[in-house]
Design an enzyme around this catalytic site. Structure first.
Site, PDB file in Angstrom:
ATOM      1  N   CYS A  77      12.534   7.509  13.511  1.00 53.95           N
ATOM      2  CA  CYS A  77      11.860   6.780  14.588  1.00 53.95           C
ATOM      3  C   CYS A  77      12.745   6.669  15.821  1.00 53.95           C
ATOM      4  CB  CYS A  77      11.433   5.396  14.112  1.00 53.95           C
ATOM      5  SG  CYS A  77      12.752   4.458  13.312  1.00 53.95           S
ATOM      6  N   GLY A 118      -0.966   2.448  13.347  1.00 50.84           N
ATOM      7  CA  GLY A 118      -0.621   1.062  13.639  1.00 50.84           C
ATOM      8  C   GLY A 118      -1.650   0.379  14.509  1.00 50.84           C
ATOM      9  N   GLU A 134       5.747  -1.026  13.600  1.00 47.65           N
ATOM     10  CA  GLU A 134       6.708  -0.214  14.338  1.00 47.65           C
ATOM     11  C   GLU A 134       6.102   1.172  14.444  1.00 47.65           C
ATOM     12  OE1 GLU A 134      10.337   2.505  13.553  1.00 47.65           O
ATOM     13  OE2 GLU A 134      10.568   0.611  12.485  1.00 47.65           O
ATOM     14  N   GLY A 158       4.912   3.595  11.151  1.00 51.27           N
ATOM     15  CA  GLY A 158       4.223   4.879  11.176  1.00 51.27           C
ATOM     16  C   GLY A 158       3.764   5.248  12.567  1.00 51.27           C
ATOM     17  N   SER A 159       2.649   5.944  12.638  1.00 54.47           N
ATOM     18  CA  SER A 159       2.155   6.491  13.897  1.00 54.47           C
ATOM     19  C   SER A 159       1.499   5.417  14.762  1.00 54.47           C
ATOM     20  CB  SER A 159       1.138   7.593  13.621  1.00 54.47           C
ATOM     21  OG  SER A 159      -0.042   7.035  13.045  1.00 54.47           O
ATOM     22  N   LYS A 185       0.895  -1.157   0.000  1.00 54.44           N
ATOM     23  CA  LYS A 185       0.000   0.000   0.000  1.00 54.44           C
ATOM     24  C   LYS A 185       0.930   1.202   0.000  1.00 54.44           C
ATOM     25  CE  LYS A 185      -1.765   2.898   2.232  1.00 54.44           C
ATOM     26  NZ  LYS A 185      -1.675   4.402   2.108  1.00 54.44           N
ATOM     27  N   GLU A 227       5.081  11.410  21.975  1.00 54.36           N
ATOM     28  CA  GLU A 227       6.049  11.800  20.953  1.00 54.36           C
ATOM     29  C   GLU A 227       5.629  13.091  20.247  1.00 54.36           C
ATOM     30  OE1 GLU A 227       8.252   9.831  17.042  1.00 54.36           O
ATOM     31  OE2 GLU A 227       6.248   9.147  17.593  1.00 54.36           O
TER      32      GLU A 227
END
Length: 534
Positions: free
Chosen positions: A301, A245, A264, A240-241, A183, A392
Protein backbone atom coordinates in the site's frame (compact mmCIF):
# COMPACT_ATOMS: atom_id res chain seq x y z
CA UNK A 1 -5.08 -28.76 10.03
CA UNK A 2 -7.07 -27.12 7.22
CA UNK A 3 -10.69 -28.31 7.01
CA UNK A 4 -12.13 -25.73 4.62
CA UNK A 5 -14.89 -24.99 7.14
CA UNK A 6 -16.00 -21.78 8.84
CA UNK A 7 -15.35 -21.05 12.48
CA UNK A 8 -18.67 -19.95 13.97
CA UNK A 9 -17.36 -19.05 17.37
CA UNK A 10 -15.66 -22.19 18.67
CA UNK A 11 -17.47 -24.54 16.27
CA UNK A 12 -16.48 -25.62 12.76
CA UNK A 13 -19.33 -25.42 10.27
CA UNK A 14 -19.89 -26.08 6.56
CA UNK A 15 -23.62 -25.73 5.88
CA UNK A 16 -23.30 -23.79 2.63
CA UNK A 17 -23.48 -25.19 -0.89
CA UNK A 18 -20.88 -22.90 -2.51
CA UNK A 19 -17.25 -24.04 -2.50
CA UNK A 20 -13.96 -22.77 -3.90
CA UNK A 21 -10.21 -23.36 -3.78
CA UNK A 22 -7.23 -21.09 -3.34
CA UNK A 23 -4.59 -20.75 -6.07
CA UNK A 24 -0.83 -21.21 -6.13
CA UNK A 25 0.40 -18.43 -8.44
CA UNK A 26 3.95 -19.75 -8.53
CA UNK A 27 2.95 -23.22 -9.74
CA UNK A 28 -0.08 -21.80 -11.60
CA UNK A 29 -2.40 -24.47 -10.19
CA UNK A 30 -5.26 -24.62 -7.70
CA UNK A 31 -4.40 -25.73 -4.17
CA UNK A 32 -5.93 -28.95 -2.89
CA UNK A 33 -8.23 -27.79 -0.09
CA UNK A 34 -11.90 -27.04 -0.72
CA UNK A 35 -13.44 -24.15 1.23
CA UNK A 36 -17.12 -23.81 2.11
CA UNK A 37 -18.60 -20.36 1.73
CA UNK A 38 -20.57 -19.25 4.78
CA UNK A 39 -24.34 -19.50 4.40
CA UNK A 40 -26.83 -16.85 5.54
CA UNK A 41 -27.66 -19.02 8.55
CA UNK A 42 -23.99 -19.31 9.51
CA UNK A 43 -23.56 -15.54 9.18
CA UNK A 44 -26.54 -14.97 11.45
CA UNK A 45 -25.24 -17.44 14.03
CA UNK A 46 -21.79 -15.85 14.00
CA UNK A 47 -23.23 -12.37 14.61
CA UNK A 48 -25.59 -13.60 17.33
CA UNK A 49 -22.69 -15.37 19.03
CA UNK A 50 -20.54 -12.24 18.83
CA UNK A 51 -23.37 -10.15 20.27
CA UNK A 52 -23.82 -12.53 23.20
CA UNK A 53 -20.05 -12.72 23.74
CA UNK A 54 -19.82 -8.92 23.82
CA UNK A 55 -21.91 -8.72 26.98
CA UNK A 56 -19.23 -10.77 28.75
CA UNK A 57 -16.08 -9.76 26.87
CA UNK A 58 -16.65 -6.01 27.29
CA UNK A 59 -16.30 -6.44 31.06
CA UNK A 60 -13.23 -8.69 31.03
CA UNK A 61 -10.18 -7.14 32.67
CA UNK A 62 -7.26 -5.77 30.74
CA UNK A 63 -4.98 -8.42 32.20
CA UNK A 64 -7.23 -11.25 31.00
CA UNK A 65 -7.47 -9.73 27.53
CA UNK A 66 -3.68 -9.44 27.54
CA UNK A 67 -3.40 -13.13 28.39
CA UNK A 68 -5.73 -13.89 25.47
CA UNK A 69 -3.70 -11.81 23.00
CA UNK A 70 -0.39 -13.26 24.16
CA UNK A 71 -1.78 -16.78 23.89
CA UNK A 72 -2.94 -16.06 20.33
CA UNK A 73 0.66 -15.10 19.53
CA UNK A 74 1.94 -18.34 21.05
CA UNK A 75 -0.60 -20.44 19.16
CA UNK A 76 0.35 -18.77 15.87
CA UNK A 77 4.01 -19.61 16.44
CA UNK A 78 3.01 -23.18 17.29
CA UNK A 79 1.54 -23.58 13.78
CA UNK A 80 5.18 -23.50 12.64
CA UNK A 81 5.94 -24.83 9.14
CA UNK A 82 2.33 -25.66 8.24
CA UNK A 83 1.47 -21.97 8.38
CA UNK A 84 4.54 -20.85 6.41
CA UNK A 85 4.06 -23.49 3.71
CA UNK A 86 0.37 -22.67 3.35
CA UNK A 87 1.14 -18.95 3.18
CA UNK A 88 3.69 -19.38 0.39
CA UNK A 89 1.49 -21.78 -1.59
CA UNK A 90 -1.43 -19.32 -1.55
CA UNK A 91 0.51 -16.12 -2.32
CA UNK A 92 3.63 -16.89 -4.36
CA UNK A 93 5.54 -14.86 -1.77
CA UNK A 94 8.86 -16.26 -0.47
CA UNK A 95 9.41 -17.95 2.88
CA UNK A 96 11.40 -14.99 4.18
CA UNK A 97 8.45 -12.67 3.63
CA UNK A 98 6.15 -15.15 5.40
CA UNK A 99 8.45 -15.36 8.41
CA UNK A 100 8.80 -11.58 8.58
CA UNK A 101 5.06 -11.03 8.38
CA UNK A 102 4.43 -13.67 11.02
CA UNK A 103 6.89 -11.87 13.29
CA UNK A 104 5.11 -8.57 12.75
CA UNK A 105 1.73 -10.17 13.46
CA UNK A 106 2.94 -11.74 16.70
CA UNK A 107 4.62 -8.47 17.67
CA UNK A 108 1.39 -6.52 17.14
CA UNK A 109 -0.56 -8.91 19.34
CA UNK A 110 2.00 -8.66 22.12
CA UNK A 111 2.12 -4.87 21.87
CA UNK A 112 -1.64 -4.64 22.33
CA UNK A 113 -1.41 -7.13 25.19
CA UNK A 114 1.04 -4.81 26.96
CA UNK A 115 -1.21 -1.84 26.26
CA UNK A 116 -4.36 -3.31 27.81
CA UNK A 117 -2.49 -4.93 30.70
CA UNK A 118 -1.20 -1.50 31.76
CA UNK A 119 -4.64 0.06 31.21
CA UNK A 120 -4.10 3.81 30.80
CA UNK A 121 -5.18 3.62 27.13
CA UNK A 122 -8.84 4.13 28.21
CA UNK A 123 -8.07 7.86 28.71
CA UNK A 124 -9.88 8.12 32.04
CA UNK A 125 -10.81 11.69 32.90
CA UNK A 126 -12.32 12.72 36.22
CA UNK A 127 -13.73 16.09 37.23
CA UNK A 128 -14.81 15.91 40.84
CA UNK A 129 -17.93 17.60 42.16
CA UNK A 130 -18.04 21.06 43.69
CA UNK A 131 -21.41 21.38 45.44
CA UNK A 132 -20.57 24.87 46.63
CA UNK A 133 -19.88 26.33 43.22
CA UNK A 134 -22.06 29.31 42.33
CA UNK A 135 -24.31 30.11 40.65
CA UNK A 136 -24.73 26.35 40.01
CA UNK A 137 -23.17 23.35 41.76
CA UNK A 138 -20.69 21.33 39.71
CA UNK A 139 -21.54 17.63 39.24
CA UNK A 140 -19.07 14.76 39.49
CA UNK A 141 -18.19 13.65 35.93
CA UNK A 142 -16.01 10.70 34.90
CA UNK A 143 -15.22 9.66 31.34
CA UNK A 144 -13.44 6.74 29.67
CA UNK A 145 -13.32 4.85 26.39
CA UNK A 146 -15.62 1.83 26.04
CA UNK A 147 -15.86 -0.79 23.23
CA UNK A 148 -18.34 -0.37 20.38
CA UNK A 149 -19.52 -3.97 19.99
CA UNK A 150 -19.01 -6.70 17.36
CA UNK A 151 -16.54 -5.70 14.65
CA UNK A 152 -16.24 -7.14 11.13
CA UNK A 153 -12.70 -7.32 9.70
CA UNK A 154 -12.03 -7.97 6.00
CA UNK A 155 -8.81 -9.84 5.24
CA UNK A 156 -6.36 -8.08 2.91
CA UNK A 157 -5.05 -9.75 -0.25
CA UNK A 158 -1.47 -8.49 0.05
CA UNK A 159 -0.84 -9.19 3.76
CA UNK A 160 -2.33 -12.59 4.69
CA UNK A 161 -1.05 -12.29 8.27
CA UNK A 162 -0.34 -8.70 9.33
CA UNK A 163 -3.54 -7.19 7.87
CA UNK A 164 -5.85 -10.16 7.91
CA UNK A 165 -7.24 -12.78 10.31
CA UNK A 166 -5.14 -11.88 13.37
CA UNK A 167 -3.72 -8.69 11.91
CA UNK A 168 -3.76 -5.14 13.20
CA UNK A 169 -7.52 -4.60 12.93
CA UNK A 170 -8.37 -7.82 14.75
CA UNK A 171 -5.71 -7.34 17.43
CA UNK A 172 -6.83 -3.78 18.12
CA UNK A 173 -10.52 -4.69 18.23
CA UNK A 174 -9.97 -7.63 20.59
CA UNK A 175 -7.78 -5.42 22.78
CA UNK A 176 -10.56 -2.82 22.90
CA UNK A 177 -13.08 -5.40 24.11
CA UNK A 178 -14.88 -6.03 20.82
CA UNK A 179 -15.62 -9.53 19.47
CA UNK A 180 -14.40 -9.94 15.88
CA UNK A 181 -15.90 -11.64 12.84
CA UNK A 182 -13.35 -11.99 10.04
CA UNK A 183 -14.48 -12.18 6.43
CA UNK A 184 -11.55 -14.27 5.23
CA UNK A 185 -9.88 -13.28 1.97
CA UNK A 186 -10.51 -15.97 -0.68
CA UNK A 187 -6.95 -15.83 -2.02
CA UNK A 188 -5.51 -17.14 1.26
CA UNK A 189 -8.39 -18.95 2.95
CA UNK A 190 -6.11 -21.75 4.16
CA UNK A 191 -3.76 -19.33 5.87
CA UNK A 192 -6.82 -17.63 7.34
CA UNK A 193 -8.25 -20.85 8.73
CA UNK A 194 -4.97 -21.82 10.37
CA UNK A 195 -4.74 -18.44 12.07
CA UNK A 196 -8.40 -18.70 13.07
CA UNK A 197 -7.69 -22.06 14.68
CA UNK A 198 -4.94 -20.41 16.71
CA UNK A 199 -7.29 -17.67 17.91
CA UNK A 200 -9.97 -20.19 18.87
CA UNK A 201 -7.43 -22.34 20.72
CA UNK A 202 -6.27 -19.27 22.62
CA UNK A 203 -9.85 -18.27 23.43
CA UNK A 204 -10.55 -21.70 24.92
CA UNK A 205 -7.29 -21.78 26.89
CA UNK A 206 -7.89 -18.36 28.44
CA UNK A 207 -11.62 -18.76 29.10
CA UNK A 208 -12.92 -16.23 26.59
CA UNK A 209 -16.66 -16.39 25.76
CA UNK A 210 -17.71 -18.50 22.78
CA UNK A 211 -18.33 -16.09 19.89
CA UNK A 212 -15.51 -13.69 20.73
CA UNK A 213 -14.09 -14.66 17.33
CA UNK A 214 -15.47 -16.14 14.11
CA UNK A 215 -13.90 -16.71 10.68
CA UNK A 216 -16.17 -16.85 7.64
CA UNK A 217 -15.16 -18.01 4.16
CA UNK A 218 -16.36 -16.21 1.05
CA UNK A 219 -15.30 -16.10 -2.59
CA UNK A 220 -17.55 -13.16 -3.50
CA UNK A 221 -19.16 -10.09 -1.95
CA UNK A 222 -22.35 -11.60 -0.54
CA UNK A 223 -21.00 -12.61 2.88
CA UNK A 224 -19.34 -9.24 3.42
CA UNK A 225 -22.48 -7.40 2.34
CA UNK A 226 -24.66 -9.32 4.80
CA UNK A 227 -22.21 -8.73 7.63
CA UNK A 228 -21.96 -4.98 7.09
CA UNK A 229 -25.73 -4.65 6.86
CA UNK A 230 -26.43 -6.71 10.00
CA UNK A 231 -27.87 -4.44 12.74
CA UNK A 232 -25.77 -6.04 15.48
CA UNK A 233 -22.44 -5.23 13.77
CA UNK A 234 -21.07 -1.95 15.11
CA UNK A 235 -17.92 -1.23 13.04
CA UNK A 236 -15.92 -2.46 10.03
CA UNK A 237 -12.20 -2.72 9.27
CA UNK A 238 -11.01 -3.05 5.66
CA UNK A 239 -7.74 -2.95 3.73
CA UNK A 240 -8.00 -3.10 -0.05
CA UNK A 241 -9.12 -1.26 -3.16
CA UNK A 242 -10.90 2.09 -3.33
CA UNK A 243 -13.80 0.41 -5.08
CA UNK A 244 -14.21 -2.23 -2.35
CA UNK A 245 -13.75 0.17 0.55
CA UNK A 246 -16.13 2.73 -0.91
CA UNK A 247 -18.81 0.08 -1.44
CA UNK A 248 -18.58 -0.92 2.24
CA UNK A 249 -18.64 2.71 3.35
CA UNK A 250 -21.81 3.34 1.33
CA UNK A 251 -23.48 0.18 2.66
CA UNK A 252 -22.73 1.16 6.24
CA UNK A 253 -23.99 4.72 5.72
CA UNK A 254 -27.34 3.51 4.35
CA UNK A 255 -28.13 1.37 7.40
CA UNK A 256 -30.91 2.57 9.75
CA UNK A 257 -28.05 2.87 12.26
CA UNK A 258 -24.99 3.96 10.27
CA UNK A 259 -21.71 2.53 11.55
CA UNK A 260 -18.07 3.54 11.03
CA UNK A 261 -16.02 1.86 8.30
CA UNK A 262 -12.30 2.24 8.81
CA UNK A 263 -10.97 1.46 5.35
CA UNK A 264 -7.41 1.80 4.16
CA UNK A 265 -7.61 2.08 0.38
CA UNK A 266 -5.60 3.27 -2.63
CA UNK A 267 -2.41 5.29 -2.47
CA UNK A 268 0.26 6.21 -5.00
CA UNK A 269 2.56 7.70 -2.31
CA UNK A 270 4.10 10.71 -4.09
CA UNK A 271 7.86 11.17 -3.89
CA UNK A 272 9.30 14.66 -4.47
CA UNK A 273 12.92 14.80 -5.57
CA UNK A 274 14.24 18.34 -5.24
CA UNK A 275 16.99 19.78 -7.48
CA UNK A 276 20.04 19.60 -5.19
CA UNK A 277 19.21 16.08 -4.11
CA UNK A 278 18.82 15.03 -7.74
CA UNK A 279 22.17 16.59 -8.55
CA UNK A 280 24.22 15.35 -5.59
CA UNK A 281 22.76 11.90 -4.93
CA UNK A 282 20.45 11.17 -7.83
CA UNK A 283 22.26 7.98 -8.86
CA UNK A 284 22.09 6.45 -5.37
CA UNK A 285 18.45 7.47 -5.00
CA UNK A 286 17.57 5.92 -8.35
CA UNK A 287 19.12 2.60 -7.30
CA UNK A 288 17.26 2.70 -3.99
CA UNK A 289 13.95 3.46 -5.66
CA UNK A 290 14.34 0.69 -8.23
CA UNK A 291 14.39 -1.73 -5.28
CA UNK A 292 11.47 -0.03 -3.53
CA UNK A 293 9.24 0.01 -6.62
CA UNK A 294 9.77 -3.71 -7.28
CA UNK A 295 9.74 -4.88 -3.65
CA UNK A 296 7.16 -7.64 -3.29
CA UNK A 297 6.16 -7.09 -6.95
CA UNK A 298 4.98 -3.62 -5.94
CA UNK A 299 2.11 -5.10 -3.91
CA UNK A 300 2.42 -2.74 -0.97
CA UNK A 301 0.00 0.00 0.00
CA UNK A 302 3.04 2.29 0.35
CA UNK A 303 4.62 1.48 -3.02
CA UNK A 304 6.09 4.68 -4.57
CA UNK A 305 3.87 4.97 -7.64
CA UNK A 306 4.55 8.65 -8.38
CA UNK A 307 7.83 10.58 -8.48
CA UNK A 308 7.75 14.36 -8.92
CA UNK A 309 10.71 16.49 -9.91
CA UNK A 310 11.61 19.81 -11.56
CA UNK A 311 13.03 19.56 -15.07
CA UNK A 312 16.82 19.51 -15.14
CA UNK A 313 19.73 17.54 -16.48
CA UNK A 314 20.06 15.92 -13.06
CA UNK A 315 16.42 14.72 -13.23
CA UNK A 316 17.09 13.31 -16.71
CA UNK A 317 20.05 11.39 -15.28
CA UNK A 318 17.87 10.13 -12.40
CA UNK A 319 15.27 8.84 -14.85
CA UNK A 320 17.93 7.10 -16.94
CA UNK A 321 19.57 5.44 -13.95
CA UNK A 322 16.22 4.35 -12.52
CA UNK A 323 15.28 2.91 -15.92
CA UNK A 324 18.53 0.98 -16.18
CA UNK A 325 18.29 -0.33 -12.62
CA UNK A 326 14.66 -1.40 -12.71
CA UNK A 327 14.97 -3.59 -15.80
CA UNK A 328 17.98 -5.34 -14.29
CA UNK A 329 15.88 -6.66 -11.39
CA UNK A 330 14.36 -10.11 -11.72
CA UNK A 331 10.54 -9.87 -11.73
CA UNK A 332 8.57 -11.29 -8.80
CA UNK A 333 5.47 -13.46 -8.65
CA UNK A 334 2.24 -11.59 -7.98
CA UNK A 335 -0.40 -12.81 -5.56
CA UNK A 336 -2.94 -14.19 -8.02
CA UNK A 337 -3.66 -14.30 -11.77
CA UNK A 338 -6.48 -11.79 -11.21
CA UNK A 339 -4.04 -9.32 -9.68
CA UNK A 340 -1.63 -9.83 -12.59
CA UNK A 341 -4.53 -9.23 -14.99
CA UNK A 342 -5.60 -6.05 -13.23
CA UNK A 343 -2.03 -4.80 -13.16
CA UNK A 344 -1.61 -5.27 -16.91
CA UNK A 345 -5.04 -3.77 -17.60
CA UNK A 346 -4.43 -0.65 -15.49
CA UNK A 347 -0.90 -0.23 -16.82
CA UNK A 348 -2.14 -0.47 -20.41
CA UNK A 349 -4.84 2.09 -19.69
CA UNK A 350 -2.25 4.48 -18.26
CA UNK A 351 0.09 4.02 -21.22
CA UNK A 352 -2.73 4.91 -23.61
CA UNK A 353 -3.04 8.36 -22.05
CA UNK A 354 -1.78 11.31 -24.05
CA UNK A 355 1.72 12.43 -23.12
CA UNK A 356 2.72 9.39 -21.06
CA UNK A 357 5.99 7.85 -22.25
CA UNK A 358 7.36 4.44 -21.32
CA UNK A 359 10.87 5.06 -19.98
CA UNK A 360 11.66 1.44 -19.18
CA UNK A 361 9.95 -1.93 -19.00
CA UNK A 362 11.34 -5.37 -18.27
CA UNK A 363 11.61 -6.98 -21.69
CA UNK A 364 12.79 -10.54 -21.10
CA UNK A 365 10.57 -13.58 -21.01
CA UNK A 366 8.38 -13.80 -17.92
CA UNK A 367 7.44 -16.75 -15.75
CA UNK A 368 3.66 -17.19 -15.39
CA UNK A 369 2.01 -14.73 -12.97
CA UNK A 370 5.14 -12.62 -12.66
CA UNK A 371 4.97 -8.85 -13.10
CA UNK A 372 6.72 -6.84 -15.81
CA UNK A 373 8.02 -3.79 -13.92
CA UNK A 374 7.61 -0.47 -15.70
CA UNK A 375 8.71 3.16 -15.33
CA UNK A 376 6.96 5.95 -17.23
CA UNK A 377 7.39 9.70 -17.50
CA UNK A 378 5.10 12.62 -18.32
CA UNK A 379 5.18 16.42 -18.46
CA UNK A 380 3.65 18.25 -15.51
CA UNK A 381 1.04 19.99 -17.66
CA UNK A 382 -0.25 16.70 -19.11
CA UNK A 383 -0.42 15.18 -15.63
CA UNK A 384 -2.41 18.13 -14.28
CA UNK A 385 -4.92 17.91 -17.10
CA UNK A 386 -5.59 14.17 -16.91
CA UNK A 387 -7.02 12.69 -13.66
CA UNK A 388 -6.62 9.16 -15.08
CA UNK A 389 -2.85 9.55 -14.62
CA UNK A 390 -3.45 10.12 -10.88
CA UNK A 391 -4.91 6.64 -10.36
CA UNK A 392 -3.05 3.79 -8.70
CA UNK A 393 -1.56 0.99 -10.80
CA UNK A 394 -1.20 -1.73 -8.16
CA UNK A 395 2.08 -3.45 -8.86
CA UNK A 396 5.69 -2.60 -9.81
CA UNK A 397 4.83 0.57 -11.71
CA UNK A 398 5.96 4.15 -11.16
CA UNK A 399 5.39 7.40 -13.02
CA UNK A 400 7.86 10.30 -13.06
CA UNK A 401 6.29 13.72 -13.54
CA UNK A 402 8.63 16.38 -14.92
CA UNK A 403 7.45 19.78 -13.66
CA UNK A 404 8.45 22.98 -15.41
CA UNK A 405 9.03 24.80 -12.09
CA UNK A 406 8.31 24.77 -8.37
CA UNK A 407 4.91 26.42 -8.80
CA UNK A 408 3.74 23.63 -11.09
CA UNK A 409 5.10 21.08 -8.63
CA UNK A 410 3.07 22.64 -5.80
CA UNK A 411 -0.07 22.72 -7.98
CA UNK A 412 0.33 19.03 -8.80
CA UNK A 413 0.72 18.04 -5.15
CA UNK A 414 -2.35 20.02 -4.10
CA UNK A 415 -4.31 18.39 -6.93
CA UNK A 416 -3.58 14.83 -5.77
CA UNK A 417 -6.08 12.66 -3.93
CA UNK A 418 -5.35 11.85 -0.31
CA UNK A 419 -2.36 9.55 0.20
CA UNK A 420 -0.88 7.39 2.93
CA UNK A 421 2.61 8.80 2.52
CA UNK A 422 4.60 11.54 0.87
CA UNK A 423 8.40 11.53 0.57
CA UNK A 424 10.84 14.41 0.17
CA UNK A 425 14.28 13.70 -1.27
CA UNK A 426 16.26 16.86 -0.51
CA UNK A 427 19.27 18.54 1.01
CA UNK A 428 18.52 20.06 4.41
CA UNK A 429 18.50 23.64 3.13
CA UNK A 430 15.94 22.74 0.47
CA UNK A 431 13.40 22.08 3.22
CA UNK A 432 13.30 25.85 3.77
CA UNK A 433 13.59 26.86 0.13
CA UNK A 434 10.72 24.62 -0.91
CA UNK A 435 8.48 25.07 2.15
CA UNK A 436 5.42 25.45 -0.12
CA UNK A 437 6.01 21.92 -1.40
CA UNK A 438 6.16 20.56 2.15
CA UNK A 439 2.98 22.42 3.10
CA UNK A 440 1.21 20.98 0.07
CA UNK A 441 2.36 17.45 0.92
CA UNK A 442 1.23 17.76 4.53
CA UNK A 443 -2.21 18.71 3.24
CA UNK A 444 -2.49 15.53 1.15
CA UNK A 445 -0.78 12.75 3.14
CA UNK A 446 -0.74 11.06 6.55
CA UNK A 447 3.03 10.68 6.88
CA UNK A 448 6.02 12.48 5.32
CA UNK A 449 9.35 10.67 4.90
CA UNK A 450 12.64 12.54 4.53
CA UNK A 451 15.32 10.99 2.31
CA UNK A 452 13.97 7.48 2.53
CA UNK A 453 11.46 5.18 0.88
CA UNK A 454 7.77 4.81 1.80
CA UNK A 455 7.81 1.01 1.70
CA UNK A 456 8.07 -0.35 5.22
CA UNK A 457 5.67 0.59 8.02
CA UNK A 458 7.14 0.60 11.52
CA UNK A 459 4.71 -0.66 14.18
CA UNK A 460 5.06 1.83 17.02
CA UNK A 461 3.01 4.50 18.84
CA UNK A 462 4.30 7.36 16.67
CA UNK A 463 3.29 5.69 13.38
CA UNK A 464 0.39 7.17 11.44
CA UNK A 465 -0.83 4.77 8.77
CA UNK A 466 -3.75 6.56 7.20
CA UNK A 467 -4.42 9.78 5.38
CA UNK A 468 -7.01 11.97 3.68
CA UNK A 469 -9.63 10.17 1.60
CA UNK A 470 -9.24 7.90 -0.35
CA UNK A 471 -6.08 6.75 1.44
CA UNK A 472 -8.42 6.07 4.34
CA UNK A 473 -12.05 6.80 5.16
CA UNK A 474 -11.17 8.72 8.33
CA UNK A 475 -7.85 10.53 8.42
CA UNK A 476 -8.09 11.06 12.19
CA UNK A 477 -7.11 7.45 12.86
CA UNK A 478 -4.19 5.12 12.17
CA UNK A 479 -4.48 1.50 11.06
CA UNK A 480 -1.07 0.63 12.57
CA UNK A 481 0.24 0.98 16.12
CA UNK A 482 -1.40 1.12 19.54
CA UNK A 483 -3.53 4.17 18.74
CA UNK A 484 -5.43 2.13 16.15
CA UNK A 485 -7.41 0.82 19.13
CA UNK A 486 -9.31 4.13 19.15
CA UNK A 487 -11.24 3.07 16.05
CA UNK A 488 -13.16 0.46 18.04
CA UNK A 489 -14.19 2.50 21.08
CA UNK A 490 -16.32 5.49 22.01
CA UNK A 491 -16.10 7.93 24.92
CA UNK A 492 -18.64 7.47 27.70
CA UNK A 493 -19.36 9.62 30.77
CA UNK A 494 -20.78 8.81 34.21
CA UNK A 495 -22.35 11.67 36.18
CA UNK A 496 -22.75 11.58 39.98
CA UNK A 497 -22.36 7.78 40.21
CA UNK A 498 -21.64 5.96 43.48
CA UNK A 499 -17.96 5.04 43.68
CA UNK A 500 -18.53 1.33 44.34
CA UNK A 501 -20.42 0.76 41.08
CA UNK A 502 -18.07 2.71 38.82
CA UNK A 503 -15.62 0.83 36.58
CA UNK A 504 -12.26 0.27 38.27
CA UNK A 505 -10.71 2.75 35.83
CA UNK A 506 -12.80 5.57 37.33
CA UNK A 507 -12.98 4.66 41.02
CA UNK A 508 -11.61 7.07 43.63
CA UNK A 509 -8.92 4.66 44.81
CA UNK A 510 -7.58 4.00 41.29
CA UNK A 511 -7.21 0.25 41.94
CA UNK A 512 -5.61 -0.34 38.53
CA UNK A 513 -2.98 2.35 39.17
CA UNK A 514 -3.47 3.85 35.71
CA UNK A 515 -2.69 7.38 34.60
CA UNK A 516 -5.84 9.55 34.68
CA UNK A 517 -6.70 13.18 33.94
CA UNK A 518 -7.84 14.29 37.39
CA UNK A 519 -9.25 17.82 37.55
CA UNK A 520 -7.09 18.81 34.59
CA UNK A 521 -3.82 17.18 35.74
CA UNK A 522 -2.41 13.86 34.56
CA UNK A 523 -1.69 11.66 37.57
CA UNK A 524 -1.74 8.17 39.10
CA UNK A 525 -3.08 9.61 42.36
CA UNK A 526 -6.20 8.33 44.07
CA UNK A 527 -8.99 10.65 45.20
CA UNK A 528 -9.34 11.38 48.88
CA UNK A 529 -12.17 13.62 50.01
CA UNK A 530 -10.66 14.04 53.44
CA UNK A 531 -7.90 16.18 51.92
CA UNK A 532 -7.17 18.06 48.75
CA UNK A 533 -8.09 16.05 45.67
CA UNK A 534 -4.54 16.29 44.39
Amino acid sequence: MITGKNYIGNQLSSNGDLTYRTFNPKLNIENEHIFYEASSEEIETAVQSATAAFEIYRTISGQKKADFLNTIAEEILALDTELIETYTSETGLPEGRALGERGRTVGQLRTFANLVAEGSWVEAAIDTADPGRTPMPKPDLRKMLIPLGPVVVFGASNFPLAYSTAGGDTAAALAAGCPVIVKSHPMHAGTGELIASAIIAAAKKTGMPDGVFSNLNSSGIEVGTQLVQHPSVKAVGFTGSIRGGRALLDLAAKRPEPIPVFAEMGSINPVVILPKAAQTKGEDLAKTYAQSITLGAGQFCTNPGLILGIKSEALDDFIQTLSNEIIAIEPSCMLHPNIVGNYEKNKTNALQQKGLIKAAEYANELTTNHARQTVTTVEGKAFLENPILHQEVFGPFSMIVQCKDADELVSIVYGLDGQLTGTVLADNEELTTYKDVLDALQNRVGRIIFNGVPTGVEVCPAMLHGGPYPASTDSRFTAVGIHSIKRWVRPFSYQNWPNDVLPDELKNENPLDISRLLNGKQTHNSISYGANVL
